[in-house]
Motif scaffolding. Structure first.
Motif, short mmCIF file in Angstrom:
data_model
loop_
_atom_site.label_atom_id
_atom_site.label_comp_id
_atom_site.label_asym_id
_atom_site.label_seq_id
_atom_site.Cartn_x
_atom_site.Cartn_y
_atom_site.Cartn_z
N GLU A 152 0.77 -1.23 -0.14
CA GLU A 152 0.04 0.11 -0.18
C GLU A 152 0.85 1.32 0.11
O GLU A 152 2.24 1.24 0.44
CB GLU A 152 -0.74 0.07 1.32
N GLY A 153 0.19 2.30 -0.28
CA GLY A 153 1.02 3.73 -0.40
C GLY A 153 -0.05 4.80 0.09
O GLY A 153 -1.30 4.69 0.16
N PRO A 154 0.53 5.75 0.32
CA PRO A 154 -0.34 7.01 0.51
C PRO A 154 -1.09 7.72 -0.46
O PRO A 154 -0.60 7.86 -1.59
CB PRO A 154 0.68 8.25 1.06
N GLU A 155 -2.47 8.13 -0.01
CA GLU A 155 -3.28 8.78 -0.99
C GLU A 155 -2.66 10.25 -1.22
O GLU A 155 -2.93 10.77 -1.99
CB GLU A 155 -4.61 8.99 -0.52
N VAL A 156 -2.11 10.70 -0.16
CA VAL A 156 -1.60 12.06 -0.20
C VAL A 156 -0.34 11.86 -0.69
O VAL A 156 0.66 11.38 0.12
CB VAL A 156 -1.84 12.93 1.09
N GLU A 157 0.28 12.27 -1.87
CA GLU A 157 1.66 11.88 -2.30
C GLU A 157 2.21 12.98 -2.96
O GLU A 157 1.71 14.10 -3.29
CB GLU A 157 0.97 10.98 -3.58
N LEU A 158 3.64 12.70 -2.90
CA LEU A 158 4.45 13.80 -3.51
C LEU A 158 4.38 13.67 -5.12
O LEU A 158 4.21 12.61 -5.80
CB LEU A 158 5.95 13.29 -3.22
N ASP A 159 4.63 14.82 -5.85
CA ASP A 159 4.56 15.00 -6.90
C ASP A 159 5.77 14.01 -7.81
O ASP A 159 5.54 13.34 -8.57
CB ASP A 159 4.75 16.45 -7.43
N TYR A 160 6.68 13.86 -6.72
CA TYR A 160 7.93 13.00 -7.22
C TYR A 160 7.34 11.72 -7.37
O TYR A 160 7.86 10.99 -8.68
CB TYR A 160 9.19 13.05 -6.28
N TYR A 161 6.64 10.95 -6.46
CA TYR A 161 6.39 9.57 -7.05
C TYR A 161 5.29 9.58 -7.97
O TYR A 161 5.22 8.34 -8.69
CB TYR A 161 6.01 8.97 -5.52
N ASN A 162 4.22 10.40 -7.99
CA ASN A 162 3.09 10.22 -8.74
C ASN A 162 3.53 10.58 -10.39
O ASN A 162 2.88 9.88 -11.06
CB ASN A 162 2.00 11.38 -8.31
N PHE A 163 4.63 11.26 -10.74
CA PHE A 163 4.81 11.69 -11.71
C PHE A 163 6.40 11.72 -12.23
O PHE A 163 6.74 10.65 -12.91
CB PHE A 163 4.62 12.98 -12.02
N GLU A 164 7.17 12.59 -11.46
CA GLU A 164 8.81 12.37 -11.86
C GLU A 164 9.18 11.09 -11.80
O GLU A 164 9.87 10.81 -12.89
CB GLU A 164 9.39 13.34 -10.75
N LEU A 209 7.98 8.44 -12.28
CA LEU A 209 7.44 7.46 -13.27
C LEU A 209 7.72 7.89 -14.76
O LEU A 209 6.92 7.52 -15.64
CB LEU A 209 5.75 7.23 -13.06
N ASN A 210 8.71 8.71 -14.74
CA ASN A 210 9.12 9.06 -16.16
C ASN A 210 8.10 10.07 -16.67
O ASN A 210 7.73 10.15 -18.07
CB ASN A 210 9.40 8.01 -16.98
N ILE A 211 7.37 10.85 -15.85
CA ILE A 211 6.44 11.93 -16.26
C ILE A 211 6.99 13.13 -16.36
O ILE A 211 6.99 13.80 -15.29
CB ILE A 211 5.03 11.72 -15.87
N PRO A 212 7.46 13.71 -17.27
CA PRO A 212 8.31 15.18 -17.06
C PRO A 212 7.23 16.15 -16.69
O PRO A 212 6.08 16.12 -17.13
CB PRO A 212 9.02 15.20 -18.68
N LYS A 213 7.95 17.48 -16.49
CA LYS A 213 7.14 18.32 -15.96
C LYS A 213 6.09 18.87 -17.02
O LYS A 213 5.08 19.42 -16.82
CB LYS A 213 7.94 19.66 -15.58
N SER A 214 6.45 18.77 -18.23
CA SER A 214 5.72 19.41 -19.34
C SER A 214 4.59 18.26 -19.74
O SER A 214 3.66 18.53 -20.66
CB SER A 214 6.45 19.52 -20.51
N HIS A 215 4.56 16.94 -19.17
CA HIS A 215 3.70 16.17 -19.73
C HIS A 215 1.98 16.40 -19.34
O HIS A 215 1.75 16.93 -18.42
CB HIS A 215 3.81 14.76 -18.95
#
Ligand code: PHE
Length: 339
Positions: free
Chosen positions: A130-142, A144-150
């Motif tokens: 399991e993981g947190p529902e309130v998450e860091l941008d880092y884990y949710n996007f960065e 996961l290879n999702i760059p800032k502009s995605h």
């Protein structure tokens, strides 16, 4: 003395008849017959009588004592009977009175389907993370290879709390979180709640549920991905269900695909549920992108893996023939009772 004895007798009989409980009766017994009782006192004075009067007075005193005792015993029995009857009445259970109906609850359809899904994957050797529902941008996007502009970072879709903190939009952030703390082999599923800023309609809810899957080990290939998901779909929807793997794009998998299953409702014939295609899309999947493994601290030369993510709400609806996602969240007891 005779007068005294007769007074005691009359008074005692009168008092006994008025007694309402056993304590009171005991007090009367002491008052007349106890060591310091009235009758006892009179008998003590017997010695002062002329010898010829003693037998007569003695007899009278005995009669009085006997009479009082008799009255007391009788009264005592009456009181005890009354008490017993009262108790019996209080403790009587009327077995013919209709009982109170205690309603039996049941599991929410989302919980039932999740339990089923968990069982299937546990059967294939997966563990639950399991993981947190309130998450860091880092884990949710960065990570996961999702760059800032995605485009999937669009504030239209994501509930941001601050620039760096958000409500997770999928369960995929648990991929990197797990890799960070666990060395391969990794074989987990991650059930959880996710959030997207969607308008509510029959197929959209700002809160919904996903089950993520992640497998990392040496020599993991797309054949493993296909095998696991094919078994899963057959166990969930029935042995005759077929799967179709369609090319797709996710930033965190390469290659990526969407997986369709033959329609649960029509078995592939084509119906309203599958928009007359015979197929329904049930999950997204792919081989983990080497960049994601790197973010997780895993050597992408040595290890490979696959991941998938399925929408639990959609699967529950398909399984139970529910045509509106809102029903899952309204908690109308008349709806929930049916499952
Ligand atoms: N996270 C993706 C989504 O929410 C699903 C997915 C998970 C796709 C894992 C590929 C691998 O749509």
């Amino acid at each position: 003395m005779r007068q005294k004895l007769e007074n005691i007798r009359d008074e005692a009989i009168e008092n006994i008849s008025k007694v309402k409980d056993l304590d009171q009766l005991e007090r009367l017994r002491l008052k007349y017959l106890g060591k310091k009782g009235e009758l006892t006192q009179v008998l003590r004075g017997m010695g002062k009588l002329p010898a010829e009067d003693r037998p007569v007075m003695g007899q009278l005193a005995n009669e009085v004592r006997y009479l009082i005792e008799e009255q007391m015993d009788e009264h005592k029995k009456n009181l005890e009977d009354k008490l017993l009857n009262y108790r019996l009445k209080l403790e009587t259970i009327d077995v013919t009175v209709p009982g109170t109906n205690i309603e039996r609850g049941n599991l929410h359809p989302l919980t039932s389907v999740l339990n089923e899904i968990i069982d299937i994957f546990i059967g294939m050797g997966f563990e639950i993370a399991e993981g947190p529902e309130v998450e860091l941008d880092y884990y949710n996007f960065e990570a996961l290879n999702i760059p800032k502009s995605h485009p999937s970072r669009d504030v239209q879709d994501t509930f941001y709390i601050t620039d760096e903190i958000l409500l997770r939009t999928h369960t995929s952030p648990v991929q990197v979180r797990t890799m960070e703390v666990q060395k391969p082999p990794i074989k987990i599923i991650v059930p959880g709640r996710v959030y997207r800023s969607d308008d509510v309609d029959a197929t959209h809810s700002p809160i919904f549920h996903q089950v993520e899957g992640l497998v990392v080990d040496e020599h993991i290939t797309m054949a493993d991905l296909k095998g696991v998901l094919d078994v899963f779909v057959k166990e969930l929807f029935g042995e005759r269900t077929q799967t179709k793997f369609r090319p797709h794009y996710f930033p965190f998998t390469e290659p990526s695909m969407e997986v369709d299953a033959t329609c649960v409702t029509c078995g592939g014939e084509g119906c309203r549920i599958c928009s007359h295609t015979g197929w329904i899309e049930i999950l997204g999947a792919g081989m983990i992108h080497p960049n994601v493994l790197k973010y997780g601290g895993i050597d992408s030369e040595k290890y490979s893996g696959f991941a998938f993510g399925l929408g639990l709400d959609r699967i529950a609806n398909l399984k139970y023939g529910i045509d509106d996602i809102r029903l899952l969240y309204e908690n109308d007891i008349r709806f929930l009772k049916q499952f």
